[in-house]
Design a protein around this motif. Sequence first.
Motif, mmCIF file in Angstrom:
data_model
loop_
_atom_site.group_PDB
_atom_site.id
_atom_site.type_symbol
_atom_site.label_atom_id
_atom_site.label_comp_id
_atom_site.label_asym_id
_atom_site.label_seq_id
_atom_site.Cartn_x
_atom_site.Cartn_y
_atom_site.Cartn_z
ATOM 1 N N GLY A 170 54.139 37.193 34.598
ATOM 2 C CA GLY A 170 55.193 38.155 34.850
ATOM 3 C C GLY A 170 55.487 38.910 33.562
ATOM 4 N N PRO A 171 55.917 40.154 33.653
ATOM 5 C CA PRO A 171 56.165 40.970 32.447
ATOM 6 C C PRO A 171 57.485 40.591 31.789
ATOM 7 C CG PRO A 171 56.767 42.211 34.389
ATOM 8 C CD PRO A 171 56.206 40.900 34.888
ATOM 9 N N ASP A 172 57.586 39.331 31.371
ATOM 10 C CA ASP A 172 58.869 38.775 30.959
ATOM 11 C C ASP A 172 58.899 38.265 29.521
ATOM 12 O OD1 ASP A 172 59.792 39.054 33.667
ATOM 13 O OD2 ASP A 172 58.649 37.257 34.167
ATOM 14 N N TYR A 173 57.797 38.396 28.805
ATOM 15 C CA TYR A 173 57.680 37.777 27.492
ATOM 16 C C TYR A 173 57.344 38.812 26.429
ATOM 17 C CZ TYR A 173 57.330 33.971 30.792
ATOM 18 O OH TYR A 173 57.582 33.127 31.840
ATOM 19 N N THR A 174 58.215 38.923 25.444
ATOM 20 C CA THR A 174 58.048 39.904 24.371
ATOM 21 C C THR A 174 56.720 39.713 23.652
ATOM 22 O OG1 THR A 174 60.429 40.136 23.976
ATOM 23 C CG2 THR A 174 58.956 40.647 22.123
ATOM 24 N N ILE A 175 55.937 40.786 23.606
ATOM 25 C CA ILE A 175 54.692 40.773 22.832
ATOM 26 C C ILE A 175 55.020 41.310 21.440
ATOM 27 C CG2 ILE A 175 52.384 41.756 22.599
ATOM 28 C CD1 ILE A 175 52.258 41.904 25.653
ATOM 29 N N TRP A 176 54.804 40.476 20.418
ATOM 30 C CA TRP A 176 55.215 40.895 19.075
ATOM 31 C C TRP A 176 54.063 40.903 18.064
ATOM 32 C CZ3 TRP A 176 55.016 37.387 14.919
ATOM 33 C CH2 TRP A 176 54.875 36.048 15.244
ATOM 34 N N GLY A 177 52.864 40.576 18.521
ATOM 35 C CA GLY A 177 51.741 40.608 17.592
ATOM 36 C C GLY A 177 50.435 40.281 18.263
ATOM 37 N N LYS A 178 49.371 40.266 17.459
ATOM 38 C CA LYS A 178 48.053 39.878 17.954
ATOM 39 C C LYS A 178 47.341 39.059 16.880
ATOM 40 C CE LYS A 178 45.568 44.048 16.405
ATOM 41 N NZ LYS A 178 44.736 45.199 16.823
#
Length: 217
Positions: A170-178
Amino acid sequence: MSSSDNSGNTKKTTVYIALITAIAIIVGSVILGFSGSNSSNKQSDPNIPNAGISAEQNVEFSFQTNQGEIVIEAFPNKAPLTVNAMASLAQNKYFDGTICHRLTTAGIFVLQCGDPTGTGTGGPGFNIPDENLPQPVENNYPAGTVAMANAGPNTSGSQFFLVYQDTSLGPDYTIWGKITKGLQIVQSIAASGVIDGGTDGAPAQSVTIESVNVTIN
């Protein structure tokens, strides 16, 4: 087989794929939560630390673990509150000596870290609003993604997960890096499986974060 039969089979296959993706997204929304405050207040928590990082700066986290170095390129332009909070925690040695307590190996492919208690229930005492959420599409958390775990909307704290294989959530989790270095380390940990032979639990190959160095340019 007639063309009409082929068309019918194609439609059924499309429906099955859509259902599988939807199930993965729903299950993922449950799996990656952790116990704790479930406030959905979108307002910024005044206790969120600020490392003084601006949107245009380049930020790199180097996690030294007992399994090797994992390097993360952060996204301060897309997730400024999260990146500043995580950088501040790292600079204050919050993650030093902590374990990556959770590995999932079926449908969702992540290694979860950042809990000082090692139980999945710990946190830093503040909630970060959601940022940089992806679209609700298949494989919206591709391999190498670094995102925040949470207990519901706007409840990110210190727990984060490393995606080692393309994953639908689900689009519920902050993406903050790779991950820019060490993805193969996470994949090797995943290949060793979960300690009890299941698909969700402590990794059989223990992972300890020994130290974190944050570089800001």
